[in-house]
Design an enzyme around this catalytic site. Structure first.
Site, PDB file in Angstrom:
ATOM      1  N   GLU A 129     -19.390  -5.355  14.513  1.00 45.58           N
ATOM      2  CA  GLU A 129     -18.924  -6.479  15.335  1.00 45.58           C
ATOM      3  C   GLU A 129     -18.045  -7.399  14.492  1.00 45.58           C
ATOM      4  O   GLU A 129     -18.397  -7.728  13.357  1.00 45.58           O
ATOM      5  CB  GLU A 129     -20.111  -7.252  15.902  1.00 45.58           C
ATOM      6  CG  GLU A 129     -19.739  -8.489  16.698  1.00 45.58           C
ATOM      7  CD  GLU A 129     -18.741  -8.220  17.817  1.00 45.58           C
ATOM      8  OE1 GLU A 129     -17.693  -8.910  17.852  1.00 45.58           O
ATOM      9  OE2 GLU A 129     -18.983  -7.321  18.646  1.00 45.58           O
ATOM     10  N   GLU A 171     -16.896 -10.489  15.607  1.00 41.25           N
ATOM     11  CA  GLU A 171     -16.887 -11.902  15.972  1.00 41.25           C
ATOM     12  C   GLU A 171     -18.247 -12.425  16.424  1.00 41.25           C
ATOM     13  O   GLU A 171     -18.806 -13.314  15.805  1.00 41.25           O
ATOM     14  CB  GLU A 171     -15.862 -12.125  17.086  1.00 41.25           C
ATOM     15  CG  GLU A 171     -15.566 -13.585  17.395  1.00 41.25           C
ATOM     16  CD  GLU A 171     -14.404 -13.726  18.359  1.00 41.25           C
ATOM     17  OE1 GLU A 171     -14.040 -14.866  18.664  1.00 41.25           O
ATOM     18  OE2 GLU A 171     -13.857 -12.696  18.813  1.00 41.25           O
ATOM     19  N   GLY A 224      -8.611 -11.517  41.851  1.00 41.41           N
ATOM     20  CA  GLY A 224      -9.725 -10.621  41.589  1.00 41.41           C
ATOM     21  C   GLY A 224     -10.967 -11.443  41.324  1.00 41.41           C
ATOM     22  O   GLY A 224     -10.996 -12.659  41.544  1.00 41.41           O
ATOM     23  N   ILE A 244     -12.399 -12.550  38.587  1.00 41.79           N
ATOM     24  CA  ILE A 244     -12.244 -13.653  37.632  1.00 41.79           C
ATOM     25  C   ILE A 244     -11.490 -14.809  38.275  1.00 41.79           C
ATOM     26  O   ILE A 244     -11.922 -15.974  38.205  1.00 41.79           O
ATOM     27  CB  ILE A 244     -11.522 -13.181  36.358  1.00 41.79           C
ATOM     28  CG1 ILE A 244     -12.401 -12.193  35.594  1.00 41.79           C
ATOM     29  CG2 ILE A 244     -11.165 -14.369  35.461  1.00 41.79           C
ATOM     30  CD1 ILE A 244     -11.705 -11.543  34.400  1.00 41.79           C
ATOM     31  N   ALA A 270      -5.005 -14.879  35.791  1.00 41.39           N
ATOM     32  CA  ALA A 270      -6.127 -13.967  36.023  1.00 41.39           C
ATOM     33  C   ALA A 270      -5.604 -12.695  36.666  1.00 41.39           C
ATOM     34  O   ALA A 270      -6.028 -12.300  37.751  1.00 41.39           O
ATOM     35  CB  ALA A 270      -7.175 -14.642  36.904  1.00 41.39           C
ATOM     36  N   HIS A 274     -39.705 -10.321  56.707  1.00 38.36           N
ATOM     37  CA  HIS A 274     -39.158 -11.355  57.590  1.00 38.36           C
ATOM     38  C   HIS A 274     -39.833 -12.688  57.277  1.00 38.36           C
ATOM     39  O   HIS A 274     -41.045 -12.734  57.077  1.00 38.36           O
ATOM     40  CB  HIS A 274     -39.411 -10.986  59.052  1.00 38.36           C
ATOM     41  CG  HIS A 274     -39.009 -12.062  60.017  1.00 38.36           C
ATOM     42  ND1 HIS A 274     -37.691 -12.248  60.399  1.00 38.36           N
ATOM     43  CD2 HIS A 274     -39.731 -13.012  60.660  1.00 38.36           C
ATOM     44  CE1 HIS A 274     -37.625 -13.257  61.242  1.00 38.36           C
ATOM     45  NE2 HIS A 274     -38.857 -13.739  61.419  1.00 38.36           N
TER      46      HIS A 274
END
Length: 481
Positions: free
Chosen positions: A34, A36, A197, A199, A284, A460
């Site tokens: 990784e 970050e 979309g 996002i 986006a 219900h």
């Protein structure tokens, strides 16, 4: 001498860290690289923190309609964006630490840095070009750094990043990606959202709840283009009722920046051009896979349109190299990445009866107000595929629980194969449908027919009753409409 593993995973997002946990469970010596932050984009900058923001928006929306529920509230409820963002970041930090704990618990080595595949079975990890965010619960005994590492199996799980349109590139100040949109220092008075979309619509919904004047611009004829058109029509009506301005079949052709505002030139399908001025803009327009600087070209890994090409088990064209999640193409969803990670690792481990990922059974959820959720084929796509279908619908306006909640604007829609009774698709809009859609996902995975759904007893009063009624409607047996 390079340290050797059975499996090395590049990237610790939902796909990567889940694959690491499963690999360890299966007895494979595993490491995850990784650069970050553990948890990737989803946990730190995507799925989780946006839901925290949207929860604040939902509470605010309810507070602003307290009179509808017979309540008296003294004073005015206003958003404190600093506190809203702080809560969201705190949620992410907590889960970031949780991933660190899972790596320690499952004895997965964490290698901090940026990985490059030098040849099949080997990676070189260099110092990260980004600041490393240590987890809240550090993993002191199994953290490693720069160097050469080997593994028989290398899984690429590097995720994706926001796509930028030429000439309308985000600058972090006036034109935002979801990174900036998630942690504004102050609320803009007006906002343009380019792209509708998941996002784009989620941020449009959030900022509108916060009192911002929001305009959504979508190049396609409908918002949320991957969804069923009947569902998006209902969603659009409710979003516009809340005050969102929505332009479809419209394209941003140019953006001019001033000191503290942007002017978007928008061309509609009829050729007309208008200018929209706002304090800020969110771009986006989709995401693209993080395939650069991994050494893929040198080792011959095939890519297509910015994503790694894989089969249903995550295998690339190069033996020993795999890919999962967003970097391996759509649907770019965290739960798809997790499932692909498990499938990929179980196949590597040689487990029997491992099923390839069926993308047609991956649910999609959009957490705007109203929520939208779906799985399988839309009505239009079922017809395009030449299927002879039955379609059922049931409105939330006829559901007792939805009415009691004050959430009676919504619908459940189902599509069946007329000959076999196979459930081909389910599409929902309204309150908590993102929690309900899993019922249809399970049904599809179990190859449930309409008869079995009809004979299932739904509790219900619940909103879930709309699911059964929609099934009944497809076969002319609806009871409450």
């Amino acid at each position: 001498m390079a340290e050797n593993y059975d499996v090395i995973i590049i990237g610790s997002g939902p796909g990567g860290y889940v694959a690491a946990v499963r690999a360890s469970q299966l007895g494979l010596k595993t490491a995850i690289v990784e650069r970050e932050h553990l948890g990737g984009i989803c946990l730190n900058w995507g799925c989780i923190p946006t839901k925290a923001l949207l929860r604040s928006a939902e509470v605010l929306d309810h507070a602003n309609h307290f009179k509808d529920f017979g309540l008296v509230l003294e004073g005015t409820v206003k958003p404190d964006v600093t506190a809203v963002v702080a809560r969201s970041r705190g949620v992410s930090a907590r889960l970031n630490g949780g991933v660190g704990f899972l790596m320690k618990k499952n004895k997965v080595d964490v290698i901090w840095g940026e990985a490059k595949i030098t040849k099949p079975g080997e990676i070189v990890v260099a110092k990260s070009s980004k600041p490393v965010v240590e987890p809240q619960n550090p993993v002191p005994k199994n953290v490693k750094g720069e160097g050469t590492y080997t593994a028989k199996h290398i899984i690429i799980a590097t995720g994706a990043r926001p796509r930028a349109l030429p000439g309308i590139e985000p600058d972090g100040k006036l034109i935002w990606t979801y990174f900036e949109a998630m942690k504004p220092a102050a609320l803009p008075k007006s906002l343009i959202v380019m792209g509708s979309g998941a996002i784009g619509i989620e941020f449009a919904s959030f900022y509108r709840s916060m009192g911002v004047d929001v305009t959504v611009i979508e190049v396609m004829p409908t918002i949320m283009p991957v969804e069923d058109v009947e569902v998006t029509a209902i969603a659009r009506k409710q979003l516009e009722k809340r005050g969102l301005k929505i332009l479809t079949s419209a394209k941003v052709t140019k953006v001019e920046k001033a000191a503290n505002s942007v002017t978007a030139q928008v061309e509609t399908a009829d050729g007309k051009v208008q200018q929209i001025v706002a304090d800020r803009m969110i771009s986006a327009v989709g995401v693209q896979g993080n395939i650069e600087n991994l050494g893929l070209e040198a080792v011959g890994v095939k890519t297509d349109r910015g994503c790694v090409v894989i089969d249903g088990y995550g295998k690339t064209n190069v033996p020993g190299i795999y890919a999962i999640g967003d970097v391996a193409g759509p649907p770019m969803l965290a739960h798809k990445a997790e499932h692909e990670g498990v499938v990929c690792v179980e196949k590597i481990a040689g487990l029997p009866n491992v099923h390839a990922t069926d993308k047609n059974k991956v649910p999609g959820c959009t957490y705007c107000n109203p929520q939208v959720a779906s799985v399988g084929l839309t009505e239009a796509r079922a017809k395009e595929a030449g299927r002879d279908i039955r379609v059922g619908r049931f409105s939330f306006a006829a559901n007792g629980k939805a009415i009691a909640l004050g959430e009676d604007q919504g619908m459940c829609k189902v599509i069946f194969d007329k000959k076999t009774g196979e459930l081909l698709g389910a599409h929902m809009v309204g309150a908590e449908v993102t929690e309900l859609i899993q019922g249809f996902v399970v049904a599809m995975n179990l190859e449930t027919t309409e008869e079995e759904l009809m004979h299932t007893i739904f509790p219900h009063p619940t909103v879930s009753e709309t699911m059964k009624e929609a099934v009944l409607d497809a076969y002319g047996r609806v009871l409450n409409a």
